[in-house]
Design a protein around this motif. Sequence first.
Motif, PDB file in Angstrom:
ATOM      1  N   ALA A 248       0.833  -1.209   0.000  1.00  0.00           N
ATOM      2  CA  ALA A 248       0.000   0.000   0.000  1.00  0.00           C
ATOM      3  C   ALA A 248       0.865   1.255   0.000  1.00  0.00           C
ATOM      4  O   ALA A 248       0.575   2.226  -0.713  1.00  0.00           O
ATOM      5  CB  ALA A 248      -0.927  -0.013   1.216  1.00  0.00           C
TER       6      ALA A 248
ATOM      7  N   ARG B 284       0.979   4.237  -2.994  1.00  0.00           N
ATOM      8  CA  ARG B 284       0.786   5.663  -2.705  1.00  0.00           C
ATOM      9  C   ARG B 284       1.987   6.495  -3.174  1.00  0.00           C
ATOM     10  O   ARG B 284       1.823   7.606  -3.682  1.00  0.00           O
ATOM     11  CB  ARG B 284       0.526   5.857  -1.214  1.00  0.00           C
ATOM     12  CG  ARG B 284      -0.827   5.320  -0.760  1.00  0.00           C
ATOM     13  CD  ARG B 284      -1.101   5.606   0.705  1.00  0.00           C
ATOM     14  NE  ARG B 284      -2.343   5.011   1.169  1.00  0.00           N
ATOM     15  CZ  ARG B 284      -3.551   5.564   1.017  1.00  0.00           C
ATOM     16  NH1 ARG B 284      -3.668   6.752   0.418  1.00  0.00           N
ATOM     17  NH2 ARG B 284      -4.636   4.957   1.464  1.00  0.00           N
TER      18      ARG B 284
ATOM     19  N   ASP C 291      -6.706  -4.255   4.327  1.00  0.00           N
ATOM     20  CA  ASP C 291      -7.488  -3.016   4.246  1.00  0.00           C
ATOM     21  C   ASP C 291      -6.671  -1.852   3.696  1.00  0.00           C
ATOM     22  O   ASP C 291      -7.185  -1.020   2.939  1.00  0.00           O
ATOM     23  CB  ASP C 291      -8.029  -2.650   5.631  1.00  0.00           C
ATOM     24  CG  ASP C 291      -9.135  -3.596   6.094  1.00  0.00           C
ATOM     25  OD1 ASP C 291      -9.656  -4.352   5.253  1.00  0.00           O
ATOM     26  OD2 ASP C 291      -9.463  -3.577   7.291  1.00  0.00           O
ATOM     27  N   ASP C 292      -5.383  -1.789   4.070  1.00  0.00           N
ATOM     28  CA  ASP C 292      -4.576  -0.651   3.599  1.00  0.00           C
ATOM     29  C   ASP C 292      -4.369  -0.698   2.085  1.00  0.00           C
ATOM     30  O   ASP C 292      -4.287   0.348   1.437  1.00  0.00           O
ATOM     31  CB  ASP C 292      -3.235  -0.579   4.340  1.00  0.00           C
ATOM     32  CG  ASP C 292      -2.349  -1.788   4.118  1.00  0.00           C
ATOM     33  OD1 ASP C 292      -2.889  -2.861   3.775  1.00  0.00           O
ATOM     34  OD2 ASP C 292      -1.117  -1.670   4.304  1.00  0.00           O
TER      35      ASP C 292
ATOM     36  N   ILE D 197      -6.630  -2.006  -0.072  1.00  0.00           N
ATOM     37  CA  ILE D 197      -7.924  -1.600  -0.622  1.00  0.00           C
ATOM     38  C   ILE D 197      -8.060  -0.075  -0.573  1.00  0.00           C
ATOM     39  O   ILE D 197      -8.492   0.566  -1.543  1.00  0.00           O
ATOM     40  CB  ILE D 197      -9.074  -2.272   0.160  1.00  0.00           C
ATOM     41  CG1 ILE D 197      -9.010  -3.796  -0.030  1.00  0.00           C
ATOM     42  CG2 ILE D 197     -10.429  -1.740  -0.305  1.00  0.00           C
ATOM     43  CD1 ILE D 197      -9.981  -4.566   0.846  1.00  0.00           C
ATOM     44  N   GLU D 198      -7.667   0.517   0.540  1.00  0.00           N
ATOM     45  CA  GLU D 198      -7.770   1.969   0.698  1.00  0.00           C
ATOM     46  C   GLU D 198      -6.830   2.702  -0.259  1.00  0.00           C
ATOM     47  O   GLU D 198      -7.186   3.765  -0.794  1.00  0.00           O
ATOM     48  CB  GLU D 198      -7.462   2.342   2.153  1.00  0.00           C
ATOM     49  CG  GLU D 198      -8.547   1.876   3.120  1.00  0.00           C
ATOM     50  CD  GLU D 198      -8.073   1.853   4.567  1.00  0.00           C
ATOM     51  OE1 GLU D 198      -6.918   2.292   4.817  1.00  0.00           O
ATOM     52  OE2 GLU D 198      -8.837   1.380   5.433  1.00  0.00           O
TER      53      GLU D 198
ATOM     54  N   ARG E 257      -8.390   2.718  -3.630  1.00  0.00           N
ATOM     55  CA  ARG E 257      -9.488   3.696  -3.608  1.00  0.00           C
ATOM     56  C   ARG E 257      -8.970   5.129  -3.714  1.00  0.00           C
ATOM     57  O   ARG E 257      -9.506   5.951  -4.469  1.00  0.00           O
ATOM     58  CB  ARG E 257     -10.274   3.527  -2.309  1.00  0.00           C
ATOM     59  CG  ARG E 257     -11.414   4.518  -2.108  1.00  0.00           C
ATOM     60  CD  ARG E 257     -11.852   4.525  -0.657  1.00  0.00           C
ATOM     61  NE  ARG E 257     -10.789   5.048   0.222  1.00  0.00           N
ATOM     62  CZ  ARG E 257     -10.773   4.870   1.552  1.00  0.00           C
ATOM     63  NH1 ARG E 257     -11.733   4.180   2.142  1.00  0.00           N
ATOM     64  NH2 ARG E 257      -9.790   5.387   2.274  1.00  0.00           N
ATOM     65  N   ASP E 258      -7.920   5.427  -2.979  1.00  0.00           N
ATOM     66  CA  ASP E 258      -7.459   6.817  -2.857  1.00  0.00           C
ATOM     67  C   ASP E 258      -6.549   7.274  -3.990  1.00  0.00           C
ATOM     68  O   ASP E 258      -6.499   8.471  -4.297  1.00  0.00           O
ATOM     69  CB  ASP E 258      -6.706   6.997  -1.525  1.00  0.00           C
ATOM     70  CG  ASP E 258      -7.588   6.749  -0.315  1.00  0.00           C
ATOM     71  OD1 ASP E 258      -8.827   6.779  -0.464  1.00  0.00           O
ATOM     72  OD2 ASP E 258      -7.031   6.501   0.783  1.00  0.00           O
TER      73      ASP E 258
ATOM     74  N   LYS F   6     -16.375  -6.218   0.417  1.00  0.00           N
ATOM     75  CA  LYS F   6     -15.662  -5.120   1.071  1.00  0.00           C
ATOM     76  C   LYS F   6     -15.011  -4.214   0.023  1.00  0.00           C
ATOM     77  O   LYS F   6     -15.082  -2.974   0.116  1.00  0.00           O
ATOM     78  CB  LYS F   6     -14.591  -5.668   2.007  1.00  0.00           C
ATOM     79  CG  LYS F   6     -13.802  -4.596   2.742  1.00  0.00           C
ATOM     80  CD  LYS F   6     -12.587  -5.165   3.449  1.00  0.00           C
ATOM     81  CE  LYS F   6     -12.938  -6.030   4.615  1.00  0.00           C
ATOM     82  NZ  LYS F   6     -11.737  -6.441   5.406  1.00  0.00           N
TER      83      LYS F   6
ATOM     84  N   GLN G 235     -15.734  -0.172  -0.773  1.00  0.00           N
ATOM     85  CA  GLN G 235     -14.655   0.805  -0.635  1.00  0.00           C
ATOM     86  C   GLN G 235     -14.313   1.482  -1.957  1.00  0.00           C
ATOM     87  O   GLN G 235     -13.902   2.641  -1.977  1.00  0.00           O
ATOM     88  CB  GLN G 235     -13.404   0.113  -0.069  1.00  0.00           C
ATOM     89  CG  GLN G 235     -13.522  -0.318   1.376  1.00  0.00           C
ATOM     90  CD  GLN G 235     -13.313   0.836   2.331  1.00  0.00           C
ATOM     91  OE1 GLN G 235     -12.786   1.891   1.977  1.00  0.00           O
ATOM     92  NE2 GLN G 235     -13.763   0.664   3.571  1.00  0.00           N
ATOM     93  N   ILE G 236     -14.434   0.727  -3.057  1.00  0.00           N
ATOM     94  CA  ILE G 236     -14.025   1.234  -4.377  1.00  0.00           C
ATOM     95  C   ILE G 236     -15.254   1.191  -5.282  1.00  0.00           C
ATOM     96  O   ILE G 236     -15.534   0.178  -5.940  1.00  0.00           O
ATOM     97  CB  ILE G 236     -12.889   0.374  -4.968  1.00  0.00           C
ATOM     98  CG1 ILE G 236     -11.764   0.182  -3.930  1.00  0.00           C
ATOM     99  CG2 ILE G 236     -12.339   0.984  -6.252  1.00  0.00           C
ATOM    100  CD1 ILE G 236     -10.767  -0.907  -4.288  1.00  0.00           C
TER     101      ILE G 236
END
Length: 299
Positions: free
Chosen positions: A198, A202, A225-226, A228-229, A232-233, A271, A275-276
């Motif tokens: 993740a 980023r 989760d990180d 997936i986030e 998304r971000d 999930k 999230q996405i």
Amino acid sequence: TERMLGMLSHFDYEETKDPEKADLLMVNTCSIRQLSEDKAFSQLGVWGKWKQDRNPDLKIGMCGCVAQQKARQVFARAPYVDFVLGTHKIYSLPDVIKRINNGERVCECEETNKPSQNPENYEINRVKSTNAWINITEGCNNFCTYCIVPYTRGRERSRNPKDILREIEELSKEGYKEIMLLGQNVNSYNGGDGYTFANLLRDIDKIDGIDIVRFMSPHPKDFTDDVIEAIRDCEKVCKLVHLPLQSGSSGILKVMNRKYTKDQYLNLVEKMKKQIPNLTLSTDIIVGFPGEEEEDFNE
């Protein structure tokens, strides 16, 4: 293959589109399917005939997973081969070329989790395009029962994140717009000191000039989760995710040693969808797995 071409450029080799005029021929092999191995040996046979009939100075090499798996068997099956280069020893290629040019036959397939030389020492002779492929991990620790990768590629190793980011920054300056992050289990990447896949996504998202970031192949058990986030971000990370399922039956998944159940996979998908919002999924499914019954297939 692109990295090997980069290494060979240090010895004044350049790629030819006419293999019959080559001084050096290499087949870079895959052993994930029997057909791939058969085709590789068939190609070697064609080259061996050229060497026998027309060009006795021709140098022939077998590289990659079949070379790693079969090692010295290659010389017995194809005596016209000059060198065998396994997956663990790719960075020995410059030394191997020197040795075969001195008349040696060389087998470099010793298993090791460390490259024989630093991969960052050698440029990559990439196919000119707008997209580039970036290895971030090598090998795998999962040992799925149908897969040979841990035996041919070894245990999982992750590249230094600084080296990866520097490589992508250089690609951006050269005009590449899209990158594909590669690994046998790409989302288990571990850059050290808590630096995760993740974090890598980023940081790549911040690099100017790169428009699209893709990755393959991830493992459902490592879709934390990180990650997936981050998908998304990050504006540049593609929202199409390849998420291999392999079977719809929890019983068969257990036999496959996939380390998740059908319900766990479906919960992960739900999930990710929440999230996405614009997520698209693709997958792999194996049918006819040994022991699979009609009920398993219907699932």
